[in-house]
Design a protein around this motif. Structure first.
Motif, PDB file in Angstrom:
ATOM      1  N   ASP A 263      -3.549  -2.772  -5.047  1.00  0.00           N
ATOM      2  CA  ASP A 263      -3.727  -2.519  -3.619  1.00  0.00           C
ATOM      3  C   ASP A 263      -5.180  -2.732  -3.189  1.00  0.00           C
ATOM      4  OD1 ASP A 263      -4.922  -0.301  -4.744  1.00  0.00           O
ATOM      5  OD2 ASP A 263      -3.748   1.165  -3.625  1.00  0.00           O
TER       6      ASP A 263
ATOM      7  N   GLU B   1       7.387   0.728  -3.216  1.00  0.00           N
ATOM      8  CA  GLU B   1       6.826   0.694  -1.863  1.00  0.00           C
ATOM      9  C   GLU B   1       6.844  -0.739  -1.325  1.00  0.00           C
ATOM     10  OE1 GLU B   1       5.648   3.153   0.192  1.00  0.00           O
ATOM     11  OE2 GLU B   1       6.082   4.754  -1.241  1.00  0.00           O
TER      12      GLU B   1
ATOM     13  N   LYS C 178       2.261   1.154   2.979  1.00  0.00           N
ATOM     14  CA  LYS C 178       1.522   1.130   1.711  1.00  0.00           C
ATOM     15  C   LYS C 178       1.883  -0.131   0.915  1.00  0.00           C
ATOM     16  CE  LYS C 178      -0.797   2.755  -1.874  1.00  0.00           C
ATOM     17  NZ  LYS C 178      -2.232   2.555  -1.920  1.00  0.00           N
TER      18      LYS C 178
ATOM     19  N   LYS D 236       0.245  -3.449   1.629  1.00  0.00           N
ATOM     20  CA  LYS D 236      -1.155  -3.603   1.222  1.00  0.00           C
ATOM     21  C   LYS D 236      -1.271  -3.982  -0.251  1.00  0.00           C
ATOM     22  CE  LYS D 236      -2.744  -0.366   4.702  1.00  0.00           C
ATOM     23  NZ  LYS D 236      -3.313   0.935   4.991  1.00  0.00           N
TER      24      LYS D 236
END
Length: 181
Positions: free
Chosen positions: A87, A119, A126, A129
């Protein structure tokens, strides 16, 4: 083999397209086509161009036909510790790759990777990303080998699969997988 982002046309391996007196292999064409947008419009234009060149494909498939198996392969890489979910901000990731610096996420536990992967698959804020990167060699002189991205989260409809998926394989991951199938 000519790859067209979400589209694949297979030809005799030795086939070369002659343009302006220079031979272009299917890899050259694929490199050019990779830069094109993957919209249905471009697919139609490319197919018209292939027809105009009187090229008859032996096999016509779309990479999206293999999305399920590519998901399985990605999950297997995560489970075996050969890939990780990252991330890191894209600009920082670029700088780290250029400077041969490992991401702080490179040694994530499987549990953390799996949670972030979920996710991504859900297309959450989230997840959007994050990307999945293959663990290769961050010290390589070849920048392409420095933990390349193999999956991205893109929370928008796909021209062929609609909203079924929120994660998509990168070209560099999809091509060898589909070639091997």
């Amino acid at each position: 083999r000519v790859w067209l982002t979400n589209l694949e046309l297979n030809f005799e391996p030795s086939y070369q397209i002659q343009l302006t007196g220079k031979g272009y292999s299917s890899e050259d064409v694929a490199e050019y086509v990779e830069k094109l947008n993957s919209s249905v419009y471009f697919e139609k234009v490319i197919l018209e161009d292939i027809e105009m060149l009187k090229i008859k494909p032996d096999l016509f498939t779309h990479t999206s036909q293999y999305f399920d198996i590519m998901l399985e392969y990605c999950e297997k890489l995560l489970k075996e510790g050969k890939a990780y979910v990252d991330d890191t901000d894209p600009e920082l990731m670029k700088q780290q790759r250029e400077q041969k610096i490992e991401s702080s996420n490179r040694d994530n536990t499987y549990e953390k990777n799996y949670a972030l992967w979920n996710e991504m698959k859900q297309g959450s804020e989230k997840g959007q990303k994050c990307c999945v990167r293959a663990k290769i060699n961050m010290q390589s002189d070849n920048g392409c080998m420095r933990d390349p991205t193999i999956y991205r989260c893109k929370n928008e409809p796909h021209p062929r699969t609609g909203t079924k998926y929120k994660v998509y394989p990168t070209y560099d991951f999809a091509c060898p997988v589909v070639d091997a199938i």
